[in-house]
Motif scaffolding. Structure first.
Motif, PDB file in Angstrom:
ATOM      1  N   GLY A  23       0.811  -1.204   0.000  1.00 24.33           N
ATOM      2  CA  GLY A  23       0.000   0.000   0.000  1.00 24.33           C
ATOM      3  C   GLY A  23       0.844   1.254   0.000  1.00 24.33           C
ATOM      4  O   GLY A  23       2.054   1.227   0.233  1.00 24.33           O
ATOM      5  N   SER A  24       0.175   2.371  -0.252  1.00 25.83           N
ATOM      6  CA  SER A  24       0.829   3.675  -0.221  1.00 25.83           C
ATOM      7  C   SER A  24      -0.066   4.662   0.514  1.00 25.83           C
ATOM      8  O   SER A  24      -1.054   4.271   1.130  1.00 25.83           O
ATOM      9  N   GLU A 292       2.125   3.538   8.052  1.00 27.96           N
ATOM     10  CA  GLU A 292       3.124   4.554   7.696  1.00 27.96           C
ATOM     11  C   GLU A 292       4.507   3.963   7.944  1.00 27.96           C
ATOM     12  O   GLU A 292       4.827   3.596   9.075  1.00 27.96           O
ATOM     13  N   TRP A 293       5.309   3.866   6.879  1.00 28.72           N
ATOM     14  CA  TRP A 293       6.698   3.430   7.029  1.00 28.72           C
ATOM     15  C   TRP A 293       7.507   4.006   5.876  1.00 28.72           C
ATOM     16  O   TRP A 293       7.006   4.171   4.774  1.00 28.72           O
ATOM     17  N   ASN A 294       8.751   4.331   6.147  1.00 29.04           N
ATOM     18  CA  ASN A 294       9.646   4.782   5.078  1.00 29.04           C
ATOM     19  C   ASN A 294      10.961   5.261   5.673  1.00 29.04           C
ATOM     20  O   ASN A 294      11.141   5.302   6.894  1.00 29.04           O
ATOM     21  N   VAL A 295      11.864   5.651   4.774  1.00 31.68           N
ATOM     22  CA  VAL A 295      13.044   6.432   5.136  1.00 31.68           C
ATOM     23  C   VAL A 295      12.629   7.895   5.114  1.00 31.68           C
ATOM     24  O   VAL A 295      12.017   8.362   4.154  1.00 31.68           O
ATOM     25  N   TRP A 296      12.968   8.618   6.177  1.00 33.70           N
ATOM     26  CA  TRP A 296      12.601  10.040   6.265  1.00 33.70           C
ATOM     27  C   TRP A 296      13.713  10.775   7.008  1.00 33.70           C
ATOM     28  O   TRP A 296      13.970  10.506   8.182  1.00 33.70           O
ATOM     29  N   TYR A 297      14.340  11.710   6.301  1.00 31.72           N
ATOM     30  CA  TYR A 297      15.405  12.517   6.910  1.00 31.72           C
ATOM     31  C   TYR A 297      14.776  13.716   7.612  1.00 31.72           C
ATOM     32  O   TYR A 297      14.638  14.793   7.049  1.00 31.72           O
ATOM     33  N   SER A 326      18.804   7.903  -2.244  1.00 35.43           N
ATOM     34  CA  SER A 326      20.040   7.373  -2.819  1.00 35.43           C
ATOM     35  C   SER A 326      19.960   5.856  -2.990  1.00 35.43           C
ATOM     36  O   SER A 326      18.967   5.212  -2.608  1.00 35.43           O
ATOM     37  N   VAL A 327      21.041   5.287  -3.531  1.00 40.90           N
ATOM     38  CA  VAL A 327      21.166   3.836  -3.595  1.00 40.90           C
ATOM     39  C   VAL A 327      21.047   3.240  -2.191  1.00 40.90           C
ATOM     40  O   VAL A 327      20.334   2.247  -1.978  1.00 40.90           O
ATOM     41  N   THR A 328      21.721   3.836  -1.222  1.00 43.95           N
ATOM     42  CA  THR A 328      21.667   3.330   0.157  1.00 43.95           C
ATOM     43  C   THR A 328      20.236   3.293   0.666  1.00 43.95           C
ATOM     44  O   THR A 328      19.784   2.298   1.249  1.00 43.95           O
ATOM     45  N   ASP A 329      19.501   4.380   0.450  1.00 43.84           N
ATOM     46  CA  ASP A 329      18.111   4.447   0.905  1.00 43.84           C
ATOM     47  C   ASP A 329      17.265   3.357   0.250  1.00 43.84           C
ATOM     48  O   ASP A 329      16.420   2.735   0.908  1.00 43.84           O
ATOM     49  N   ALA A 330      17.487   3.120  -1.046  1.00 42.75           N
ATOM     50  CA  ALA A 330      16.699   2.116  -1.756  1.00 42.75           C
ATOM     51  C   ALA A 330      16.954   0.714  -1.215  1.00 42.75           C
ATOM     52  O   ALA A 330      16.020  -0.093  -1.092  1.00 42.75           O
ATOM     53  N   VAL A 331      18.200   0.398  -0.884  1.00 38.87           N
ATOM     54  CA  VAL A 331      18.507  -0.910  -0.308  1.00 38.87           C
ATOM     55  C   VAL A 331      17.817  -1.059   1.049  1.00 38.87           C
ATOM     56  O   VAL A 331      17.252  -2.117   1.368  1.00 38.87           O
ATOM     57  N   VAL A 332      17.833   0.003   1.845  1.00 43.33           N
ATOM     58  CA  VAL A 332      17.148  -0.046   3.148  1.00 43.33           C
ATOM     59  C   VAL A 332      15.654  -0.256   2.945  1.00 43.33           C
ATOM     60  O   VAL A 332      15.031  -1.079   3.635  1.00 43.33           O
ATOM     61  N   VAL A 333      15.040   0.460   2.013  1.00 44.22           N
ATOM     62  CA  VAL A 333      13.624   0.264   1.711  1.00 44.22           C
ATOM     63  C   VAL A 333      13.374  -1.191   1.312  1.00 44.22           C
ATOM     64  O   VAL A 333      12.382  -1.808   1.726  1.00 44.22           O
ATOM     65  N   GLY A 334      14.274  -1.780   0.533  1.00 48.66           N
ATOM     66  CA  GLY A 334      14.138  -3.182   0.167  1.00 48.66           C
ATOM     67  C   GLY A 334      14.134  -4.102   1.377  1.00 48.66           C
ATOM     68  O   GLY A 334      13.362  -5.071   1.427  1.00 48.66           O
ATOM     69  N   ARG A 346       0.809 -11.669  10.197  1.00 53.03           N
ATOM     70  CA  ARG A 346       0.139 -10.718  11.094  1.00 53.03           C
ATOM     71  C   ARG A 346       0.075  -9.304  10.524  1.00 53.03           C
ATOM     72  O   ARG A 346      -0.851  -8.561  10.847  1.00 53.03           O
ATOM     73  N   VAL A 347       1.051  -8.915   9.746  1.00 50.03           N
ATOM     74  CA  VAL A 347       0.974  -7.600   9.090  1.00 50.03           C
ATOM     75  C   VAL A 347       0.202  -7.801   7.793  1.00 50.03           C
ATOM     76  O   VAL A 347       0.725  -8.323   6.813  1.00 50.03           O
ATOM     77  N   LYS A 348      -1.052  -7.376   7.797  1.00 51.49           N
ATOM     78  CA  LYS A 348      -1.927  -7.623   6.655  1.00 51.49           C
ATOM     79  C   LYS A 348      -2.067  -6.400   5.747  1.00 51.49           C
ATOM     80  O   LYS A 348      -2.541  -6.515   4.611  1.00 51.49           O
ATOM     81  N   ILE A 349      -1.693  -5.222   6.268  1.00 51.48           N
ATOM     82  CA  ILE A 349      -1.762  -3.974   5.509  1.00 51.48           C
ATOM     83  C   ILE A 349      -0.475  -3.216   5.789  1.00 51.48           C
ATOM     84  O   ILE A 349       0.002  -3.199   6.932  1.00 51.48           O
ATOM     85  N   ALA A 350       0.091  -2.586   4.769  1.00 55.53           N
ATOM     86  CA  ALA A 350       1.250  -1.717   4.981  1.00 55.53           C
ATOM     87  C   ALA A 350       1.210  -0.614   3.930  1.00 55.53           C
ATOM     88  O   ALA A 350       0.883  -0.873   2.773  1.00 55.53           O
ATOM     89  N   ASN A 351       1.527   0.604   4.348  1.00 56.04           N
ATOM     90  CA  ASN A 351       1.478   1.751   3.455  1.00 56.04           C
ATOM     91  C   ASN A 351       2.790   2.512   3.516  1.00 56.04           C
ATOM     92  O   ASN A 351       3.133   3.088   4.551  1.00 56.04           O
ATOM     93  N   GLN A 352       3.523   2.494   2.401  1.00 54.44           N
ATOM     94  CA  GLN A 352       4.725   3.319   2.322  1.00 54.44           C
ATOM     95  C   GLN A 352       4.284   4.776   2.241  1.00 54.44           C
ATOM     96  O   GLN A 352       3.442   5.133   1.420  1.00 54.44           O
ATOM     97  N   ALA A 353       4.850   5.607   3.085  1.00 54.85           N
ATOM     98  CA  ALA A 353       4.461   7.023   3.141  1.00 54.85           C
ATOM     99  C   ALA A 353       5.561   7.884   2.544  1.00 54.85           C
ATOM    100  O   ALA A 353       6.705   7.789   2.970  1.00 54.85           O
ATOM    101  N   GLN A 354       5.188   8.747   1.585  1.00 58.95           N
ATOM    102  CA  GLN A 354       3.933   8.867   0.886  1.00 58.95           C
ATOM    103  C   GLN A 354       4.133   8.508  -0.576  1.00 58.95           C
ATOM    104  O   GLN A 354       5.205   8.026  -0.946  1.00 58.95           O
ATOM    105  N   LEU A 355       3.158   8.785  -1.440  1.00 59.67           N
ATOM    106  CA  LEU A 355       3.204   8.294  -2.810  1.00 59.67           C
ATOM    107  C   LEU A 355       3.966   9.211  -3.762  1.00 59.67           C
ATOM    108  O   LEU A 355       4.761   8.742  -4.581  1.00 59.67           O
TER     109      LEU A 355
END
Length: 507
Positions: A23-24, A292-297, A326-334, A346-355
């Motif tokens: 999700g987003s 809500e989850w993501n990399v956020w500076y 960056s590349v580093t951020d993308a690997v962490v997101v992965g 147990r985690v049935k819904i997840a939304n990367q914040a934001q789109l």
């Protein structure tokens, strides 16, 4: 060279892949809505003002559900402001993000946009400044067929058929002192319980998400979930989790291991849910919406071009937290996606914040182009390829040392198996900044598997770990073939580049 062995067995699975895991999130914040998904007058805008270039990237990325309209914004929002003729809608102050909200884009526009994007709507109600009646009325407006005040108003506003929104959030981050309408756990638990009851009396087919902790570091974490669920366990279906991560002081090793913290956060919330279930002798299972989850500076909140609370100027859709990944951020997101998939029981819904634009995998410029950030790629690959059952992954790997988490596996993995198509997909990250990893994937219970495709996201030639996709260079970082991969005697052999997130497809 480091070494890793992953063992997977067809008979050892975790759960079906929850499609809502991909999700987003679209919030009325910064330029996510205005000049993001909606920009009347843009060369790529359709007759409703939806940016077709952004829509094309959203469809490519493949989110299945999108949470709306917030976020912090929702705790001061009157949903009625966003319906009816756009010329008649009021202009309001948005205290959450210190901006002016024109309400040119509201519920009808979002539902129409969601249909164009082929995503499910996840609607949040205001339990900050408002309460039970406003939430109940919104469900009636959105979902009741007709013949009542609110449903007939929807019909007069141009939507003869119900929106049929099934997934609803009972407020947002009300454990946080920054939130408009901040509440104690007891205050919120009772309000959530009563709002849920009223909403389900209008439409008993809806699913409800109670507000969990805004982060694992919150002083009330654990006790908040326990108290809220003690009140509302029977009325809700999920409890939320929120988490944001960033690199601190150049400590890339710890940053690359943040999925270890995400794993622990999820495990802690599951333990609390199950403790309440046992103590209350409840029969149903409440699951998790990691919405809500993501990399956020977060250090960049109050800059000249990104005014937040320190600004004295109220503006419409200013730039807010438009992080460049960056590349580093993308690997962490992965690795975060790997963690969520591993917890799909147990985690049935997840939304990367934001789109779009706001800490987003998609960027756009007003009047200009739209492009994919580096973090677009892990999400797109997993949303498209993770099908069927989630496989258990037993990982034995070389260790890397981190300041925050001690020794952790250099390799992080998740895997799925789609019995219908016969495909096995392995998602694997190499956290090491300097060493490639010699990988073996032992496959048990599968026959006649061959390598269909192997790709990786890593540092491009001539770049470094900080390389990013910019408007002037939108394709600097993307998925490329993982050439050193093969199937030998029923096992996958591959060499993972240093600092990489890879996908290995077998069939």
């Amino acid at each position: 060279m480091t070494h890793a062995r992953i063992t997977i067995d067809r008979d050892f699975t975790i759960a079906d892949v929850p499609r809502r895991l991909f999700g987003s999130f679209v919030e009325h914040m910064g330029r996510c809505v205005y000049t993001g998904i909606f920009e009347p007058g843009h060369p790529q805008a359709d007759e409703r003002g939806f940016r077709k270039d952004v829509l094309a990237l959203v469809r490519e990325m493949g989110p299945t559900v999108v949470r709306y309209p917030g976020g912090n914004f929702v705790s001061g929002y009157r949903w009625e402001d966003g319906i009816g003729p756009a010329a008649d809608r009021p202009v309001r102050i948005d205290g959450a993000w210190h901006t002016i909200e024109t309400n040119a884009f509201g519920l009808h526009e979002f539902v129409d946009w969601a249909r164009e994007a082929d995503v499910e709507v996840m609607e949040a109600v205001n339990l900050g400044t408002r309460g039970v009646e406003a939430a109940r009325a919104l469900v009636e407006y959105a979902n009741h067929p007709g013949g009542t005040h609110w449903s007939d108003l929807r019909r007069r506003n141009g939507a003869a058929d119900p929106f049929d929104i099934k997934l609803w959030c009972l407020g947002n981050e009300l454990d946080g002192p920054w939130q408009i309408g901040h509440k104690t756990a007891h205050e919120y638990g009772r309000l959530a319980q009563e709002a849920a009851k009223a909403m389900k009396l209008v439409d008993d087919s809806i699913e409800l998400v109670a507000v969990g902790s805004s982060g694992r570091s919150m002083p009330t974490f654990g006790s908040w979930e326990h108290t809220v669920l003690t009140h509302a366990y029977d009325e809700v279906d999920y409890i939320s989790m929120h988490a944001y991560y960033q690199e601190h002081d150049g400590d890339a090793e710890s940053f690359l291991a943040e999925a270890v913290e995400m794993d622990a956060f999820i495990d802690g919330v599951v333990a609390t849910i199950d403790a309440v279930r046992a103590a209350g002798k409840h029969t149903k299972q409440v699951d998790i919406s990691f919405d809500e989850w993501n990399v956020w500076y977060q250090s960049g909140l109050d800059t000249d071009d990104q005014p937040h609370r320190v600004s004295k100027t109220w503006r419409e859709h200013p730039r807010l937290i438009e992080d460049t990944y960056s590349v580093t951020d993308a690997v962490v997101v992965g690795t975060f996606l790997n963690s969520l998939l591993r917890h799909g029981d147990r985690v049935k819904i997840a939304n990367q914040a934001q789109l779009v634009n706001v800490i987003a995998p998609i960027r756009s410029e007003e009047g200009g182009s739209a492009w994919r950030q580096t973090s677009f790629w892990p999400f797109e690959r997993m949303a498209r390829l993770a099908r069927g059952r989630i496989l258990q992954t037993a990982v034995s790997a070389s260790q890397i040392t981190t300041k925050r988490y001690g020794d952790v596996d250099a390799v992080d993995a998740a895997a799925t198996w789609d019995e219908e198509s016969g495909r096995v997909v392995v998602f694997v990250a190499n956290r090491s900044l300097v060493d490639a990893s010699d990988l073996t994937v032992d496959l048990h219970g599968f026959s006649d598997l061959r390598l269909l495709k192997a790709e990786t996201l890593t540092i491009p030639e001539g770049g470094d770990r900080h390389t990013a996709n910019l408007e002037a260079a939108p394709d600097a970082v993307h998925m490329v073939p993982l050439t050193a991969a093969e199937v030998v005697d029923g096992a996958v052999r591959a060499t993972l580049p240093a600092l990489s997130w890879s996908v290995i497809e077998l069939g």
